[in-house]
Design a protein around this motif. Structure first.
Motif, PDB file in Angstrom:
ATOM      1  N   UNK A 256       0.813  -1.209   0.000  1.00  0.00           N
ATOM      2  CA  UNK A 256       0.000   0.000   0.000  1.00  0.00           C
ATOM      3  C   UNK A 256       0.852   1.268   0.000  1.00  0.00           C
ATOM      4  N   UNK A 257       1.983   1.232   0.684  1.00  0.00           N
ATOM      5  CA  UNK A 257       2.919   2.361   0.615  1.00  0.00           C
ATOM      6  C   UNK A 257       3.525   2.448  -0.786  1.00  0.00           C
ATOM      7  N   UNK A 258       3.904   1.301  -1.361  1.00  0.00           N
ATOM      8  CA  UNK A 258       4.444   1.280  -2.726  1.00  0.00           C
ATOM      9  C   UNK A 258       3.400   1.794  -3.714  1.00  0.00           C
ATOM     10  N   UNK A 259       2.152   1.369  -3.539  1.00  0.00           N
ATOM     11  CA  UNK A 259       1.036   1.811  -4.392  1.00  0.00           C
ATOM     12  C   UNK A 259       0.861   3.328  -4.338  1.00  0.00           C
ATOM     13  N   UNK A 260       0.928   3.905  -3.122  1.00  0.00           N
ATOM     14  CA  UNK A 260       0.766   5.351  -2.970  1.00  0.00           C
ATOM     15  C   UNK A 260       1.921   6.099  -3.626  1.00  0.00           C
ATOM     16  N   UNK A 261       3.156   5.629  -3.433  1.00  0.00           N
ATOM     17  CA  UNK A 261       4.314   6.295  -4.024  1.00  0.00           C
ATOM     18  C   UNK A 261       4.320   6.167  -5.539  1.00  0.00           C
ATOM     19  N   UNK A 262       3.942   5.004  -6.053  1.00  0.00           N
ATOM     20  CA  UNK A 262       3.896   4.816  -7.500  1.00  0.00           C
ATOM     21  C   UNK A 262       2.801   5.666  -8.129  1.00  0.00           C
ATOM     22  N   UNK A 263       1.664   5.783  -7.457  1.00  0.00           N
ATOM     23  CA  UNK A 263       0.587   6.625  -7.972  1.00  0.00           C
ATOM     24  C   UNK A 263       0.978   8.086  -8.050  1.00  0.00           C
ATOM     25  N   UNK A 264       1.898   8.518  -7.168  1.00  0.00           N
ATOM     26  CA  UNK A 264       2.375   9.904  -7.189  1.00  0.00           C
ATOM     27  C   UNK A 264       3.559  10.095  -8.120  1.00  0.00           C
ATOM     28  N   UNK A 265       4.026   9.011  -8.761  1.00  0.00           N
ATOM     29  CA  UNK A 265       5.131   9.124  -9.705  1.00  0.00           C
ATOM     30  C   UNK A 265       6.502   9.037  -9.074  1.00  0.00           C
ATOM     31  N   UNK A 266       6.596   8.688  -7.791  1.00  0.00           N
ATOM     32  CA  UNK A 266       7.898   8.595  -7.132  1.00  0.00           C
ATOM     33  C   UNK A 266       8.504   7.202  -7.246  1.00  0.00           C
ATOM     34  N   UNK A 267       7.717   6.218  -7.657  1.00  0.00           N
ATOM     35  CA  UNK A 267       8.202   4.893  -8.028  1.00  0.00           C
ATOM     36  C   UNK A 267       7.601   4.553  -9.388  1.00  0.00           C
ATOM     37  N   UNK A 268       7.962   3.393  -9.943  1.00  0.00           N
ATOM     38  CA  UNK A 268       7.467   3.017 -11.271  1.00  0.00           C
ATOM     39  C   UNK A 268       5.940   2.948 -11.271  1.00  0.00           C
ATOM     40  N   UNK A 269       5.340   3.530 -12.309  1.00  0.00           N
ATOM     41  CA  UNK A 269       3.890   3.660 -12.372  1.00  0.00           C
ATOM     42  C   UNK A 269       3.158   2.316 -12.368  1.00  0.00           C
ATOM     43  N   UNK A 270       3.766   1.291 -12.951  1.00  0.00           N
ATOM     44  CA  UNK A 270       3.065   0.003 -13.046  1.00  0.00           C
ATOM     45  C   UNK A 270       2.811  -0.605 -11.665  1.00  0.00           C
ATOM     46  N   UNK A 271       3.553  -0.149 -10.643  1.00  0.00           N
ATOM     47  CA  UNK A 271       3.347  -0.662  -9.287  1.00  0.00           C
ATOM     48  C   UNK A 271       2.040  -0.158  -8.677  1.00  0.00           C
ATOM     49  N   UNK A 272       1.418   0.853  -9.288  1.00  0.00           N
ATOM     50  CA  UNK A 272       0.157   1.384  -8.783  1.00  0.00           C
ATOM     51  C   UNK A 272      -1.064   0.696  -9.373  1.00  0.00           C
ATOM     52  N   UNK A 273      -0.846  -0.336 -10.174  1.00  0.00           N
ATOM     53  CA  UNK A 273      -1.980  -1.036 -10.803  1.00  0.00           C
ATOM     54  C   UNK A 273      -2.809  -1.765  -9.747  1.00  0.00           C
ATOM     55  N   UNK A 274      -4.123  -1.571  -9.814  1.00  0.00           N
ATOM     56  CA  UNK A 274      -5.055  -2.234  -8.902  1.00  0.00           C
ATOM     57  C   UNK A 274      -5.890  -3.225  -9.702  1.00  0.00           C
ATOM     58  N   UNK A 275      -5.913  -4.474  -9.256  1.00  0.00           N
ATOM     59  CA  UNK A 275      -6.684  -5.501  -9.944  1.00  0.00           C
ATOM     60  C   UNK A 275      -8.180  -5.228  -9.791  1.00  0.00           C
ATOM     61  N   UNK A 276      -8.905  -5.291 -10.881  1.00  0.00           N
ATOM     62  CA  UNK A 276     -10.355  -5.082 -10.825  1.00  0.00           C
ATOM     63  C   UNK A 276     -11.067  -6.258 -10.163  1.00  0.00           C
ATOM     64  N   UNK A 277     -10.393  -7.405 -10.097  1.00  0.00           N
ATOM     65  CA  UNK A 277     -10.997  -8.598  -9.494  1.00  0.00           C
ATOM     66  C   UNK A 277     -10.815  -8.605  -7.973  1.00  0.00           C
ATOM     67  N   UNK A 278      -9.583  -8.402  -7.514  1.00  0.00           N
ATOM     68  CA  UNK A 278      -9.313  -8.450  -6.068  1.00  0.00           C
ATOM     69  C   UNK A 278      -9.397  -7.080  -5.405  1.00  0.00           C
ATOM     70  N   UNK A 279      -9.364  -6.007  -6.221  1.00  0.00           N
ATOM     71  CA  UNK A 279      -9.371  -4.621  -5.715  1.00  0.00           C
ATOM     72  C   UNK A 279      -8.229  -4.379  -4.732  1.00  0.00           C
ATOM     73  N   UNK A 280      -7.057  -4.934  -5.045  1.00  0.00           N
ATOM     74  CA  UNK A 280      -5.836  -4.714  -4.272  1.00  0.00           C
ATOM     75  C   UNK A 280      -4.719  -4.325  -5.237  1.00  0.00           C
ATOM     76  N   UNK A 281      -3.681  -3.632  -4.747  1.00  0.00           N
ATOM     77  CA  UNK A 281      -2.515  -3.330  -5.605  1.00  0.00           C
ATOM     78  C   UNK A 281      -1.701  -4.595  -5.849  1.00  0.00           C
ATOM     79  N   UNK A 282      -2.175  -5.418  -6.755  1.00  0.00           N
ATOM     80  CA  UNK A 282      -1.669  -6.785  -6.894  1.00  0.00           C
ATOM     81  C   UNK A 282      -0.212  -6.812  -7.350  1.00  0.00           C
ATOM     82  N   UNK A 283       0.184  -5.894  -8.249  1.00  0.00           N
ATOM     83  CA  UNK A 283       1.575  -5.872  -8.716  1.00  0.00           C
ATOM     84  C   UNK A 283       2.506  -5.520  -7.569  1.00  0.00           C
ATOM     85  N   UNK A 284       2.137  -4.523  -6.768  1.00  0.00           N
ATOM     86  CA  UNK A 284       2.945  -4.140  -5.609  1.00  0.00           C
ATOM     87  C   UNK A 284       3.017  -5.284  -4.597  1.00  0.00           C
TER      88      UNK A 284
END
Length: 670
Positions: free
Chosen positions: A365-393
């Motif tokens: 969740x910390x990785x997801x927040x940082x990636x969503x703000x552009x401070x880490x790789x953007x693909x880490x902010x992907x949220x699965x539509x099935x599980x509704x969790x930041x699955x890549x992170x």
């Protein structure tokens, strides 16, 4: 080529513009309206996280992340090696210190709701991008090592229950490798790898599954705790507390106090973990109330568990005979109750598993927040539509933790779990201290609760009002309107403005996105400065009519005083000096303890001088007016609570070993 080299000439570089650009990027803050519900969270992160967590779920997460090692390991360790039965006092002192940081986290949970990222996000909206990245990076380190250590501890527990047959098979089959912890030969911990992968899958499958698994383990842990209380009651012996044995070094004297405080410093780490609650703001159903209640309740529950278990332990076994490896299991073996050992072992496994989950759950969740703000790789902010969790992170963080638990010996790295958390606790306390004394116009991006569309809509309504009501049809009608003027004529009070300022608010529509959120009391409709703190009311009753005279003589601000840019700047300078002075003070207390205990006159004088300077800085902050913004929950007794929380956290950080600071510096450099 010559043109390129010429562009690098220092004389042609616009240093002023370059410095301004770098300064702006480092200190830029994130507007809080970008994180409010319904203002574009979906476009920033893709699919939104599932908003399903209740207050009970958050309490369960907080308790689970704290109580595992604290109840089954720390209580016996501190009782035997430091404080004896006085471990109870050590736990109480540690709990008070933890609650100081907890109330600061609780206030930020209300100030910045509907967000993940914990201290990372809090610092981003207040201090700036550079500090936010620094804190987020170190939170990732803390959770990464915590997850790996939890997996390794569970592996060791299973190996112990299997009479070390697992480790012997690993050494014979796979071989050994040179561990990075102390350089000793150790085997690749394949069982720890499997455990980390299984927990990662559980976390990635959805927040409801993770929390459900966590709740089941906590219920099991609760059942074992009840069993320990009931079964242990039949074996208690009061003589182990009698004849001065409660505090082995006596009730008075420097030695006894130092032993209890040293035990409190160790016990403090048993309360680390409640910050997991602050990473669930976007997944909580009602974060405004759930986060403050959950943080407070989880700390109180953990304190109750620690104190009661410590009481039973020190009343069943003499403190000097406690087994530090597995104190709760062995205390029943001493009395011949062998079946209880296996019951407690089940609780130990449940406690360590839920602690492992508590480390892995917030990391993506910390990785997801940082990636969503552009401070880490953007693909880490992907949220699965099935599980509704930041699955890549989840997958990336789980893989790294599993790899770490497989290859690295973690005996020394255990301490690094604490340094990132203590740094985050310190910064959150600093942010609370800063924000409460800043004028609204200076809290960049933080108090702008009105979006641009809402502002334009409001300006349009006011313009229409001026056209229709304020412009008289004829000279005779200029002042002939009734007393219910709604936009403020020249000689009549504006009833519309009066209703907006002191009228009853609509509670059903009064939420975090409301334009007056934070400035009007939700129950009375009165402005925040008219409602008084419960502690202030008690102080008035205690002092009596001399209260106002005392305030004037001390130069304390009045009820109608408001912070300005000058007072806000004064507080900022004082907080910065306070942080530096506390760092120097704690360093001298720790590394110059021999001179202080030897009563060297210069050491005593230096300590007294630094205490006086710290007191003066706190008093100067106290003299500045606070922002009148009213929140559903606010940290009490400013500036004393955040200041003391800073002091405790800085002291505990400096108590960590030098190798921990070296590794921490290397991680920050990376």
């Amino acid at each position: 080529m010559s043109g390129f080299l010429a562009s690098l000439d220092p004389r042609r570089v616009q240093w002023g513009a370059a410095w301004y650009a770098m300064h702006s990027r480092i200190l830029r803050t994130k507007p809080v309206e970008s994180m409010l519900e319904g203002t574009g969270t979906t476009t920033a992160h893709g699919t939104k996280l599932a908003q399903v967590l209740t207050t009970v779920d958050l309490i369960s997460l907080g308790v689970g992340s704290c109580v595992g090692t604290g109840m089954y390991v720390v209580s016996g360790l501190v009782a035997k090696e430091m404080a004896g039965p006085g471990v109870i006092v050590s736990f109480i002192i540690a709990a008070v210190a933890s609650i100081l940081s907890g109330v600061c986290y609780a206030e930020f949970g209300v100030r910045v709701p509907k967000t993940t990222g914990s201290a990372y996000t809090y610092s981003y909206v207040t201090v700036g991008e550079f500090v936010a990245f620094f804190i987020g990076w170190n939170l990732i380190l803390e959770y990464l090592i915590g997850t790996a250590a939890g997996a390794s501890a569970l592996s060791s527990m299973f190996d112990s229950l299997a009479n070390h047959s697992i480790s012997r098979w690993m050494v014979d089959t796979v071989g050994t490798l040179n561990g990075l912890g102390k350089g000793e030969e150790s085997y690749p911990d394949l069982l720890a790898l499997v455990i980390a992968v299984i927990v990662t899958i559980i976390v990635a499958l959805g927040v409801k599954n993770s929390v459900g698994f966590n709740n089941v383990l906590n219920v099991l842990n609760l059942a074992v705790w009840v069993f320990i209380m009931i079964a242990g009651f039949f074996f208690v012996n009061g003589k182990y507390w009698a004849e001065g044995q409660f505090l082995p070094h006596g009730w008075s004297g420097m030695s006894s106090s130092l032993q209890v405080l040293q035990g409190a410093a160790t016990c403090f780490y048993a309360f680390i973990g409640f910050d997991i609650i602050a990473t669930t703001g976007e997944e909580a159903q009602n974060p405004n109330t759930s986060i403050p209640y959950a943080i407070t309740a989880s700390l109180v529950i953990c304190l109750t568990a620690y104190v009661t278990v410590s009481m039973i332990l020190t009343l069943m076994v003499p403190y000097y005979a406690i087994d530090t490896e597995s104190p709760l299991m062995e205390m029943f073996v001493v009395h011949g109750f062998y079946a209880a050992k296996f019951v407690v072992a089940v609780g130990s496994v449940a406690g360590l598993t839920v602690s492992l989950l508590g480390s892995l759950f917030p990391m993506p969740r910390v990785i997801y927040a940082m990636a969503g703000d552009g401070l880490l790789f953007r693909f880490l902010a992907h949220v699965s539509s099935y599980t509704e969790t930041p699955v890549v992170a989840c997958i990336v963080s789980g893989f790294l933790a599993a790899l770490l638990s497989l290859l690295v010996s973690l005996r020394d790295l255990i301490e690094m779990m604490s340094i990132g958390t203590l740094l985050a606790y310190t910064l959150v306390s600093v942010c609370v201290l800063l924000l409460r004394y800043q004028p609204e116009s200076d809290i960049d991006g933080f108090v702008k609760f009105l979006s641009e569309e809402h502002t334009k809509k409001k300006e349009g309504i006011l313009a229409d009002c001026e056209k229709e009501t304020c412009s008289p049809v004829s000279e005779g009608e200029e002042f002939s309107s009734p007393a219910t003027n709604t936009c403020g004529a020249k000689n009549l009070p504006s009833l519309g403005d009066n209703e907006m300022l002191i009228g009853k608010s609509d509670k059903s529509a009064y939420n975090v996105s409301h334009p007056n959120y934070g400035t009007v009391d939700m129950t009375t409709g009165i402005e925040a400065d008219e409602s008084e703190n419960i502690y202030l009311i008690k102080l008035k009753k205690l002092i009596g009519p001399r209260y106002y005279t005392m305030r004037i003589r001390l130069g304390l601000p009045g009820k109608m005083d408001r912070p300005t840019a000058a007072t806000g700047h004064t507080v900022t300078i004082c907080v910065l000096l306070l942080f530096i002075l506390m760092f120097v003070f704690c360093s001298f207390i720790i590394f110059g303890s021999d001179y202080i205990s030897g009563q060297s006159w210069w050491a005593i004088l230096l300590v007294v001088l630094m205490v006086l300077l710290i007191s003066v800085l706190v008093f100067v902050i106290l003299q500045q007016p606070e922002n009148p913004k009213k929140l559903p929950y606010m940290a009490p007794c400013l500036p004393f609570v955040p200041a003391f929380a800073m002091l405790v956290n800085i002291y505990l950080m400096l108590k960590l070993s030098s190798i921990t600071w070296i590794r921490f510096a290397v991680w920050c450099f990376v």
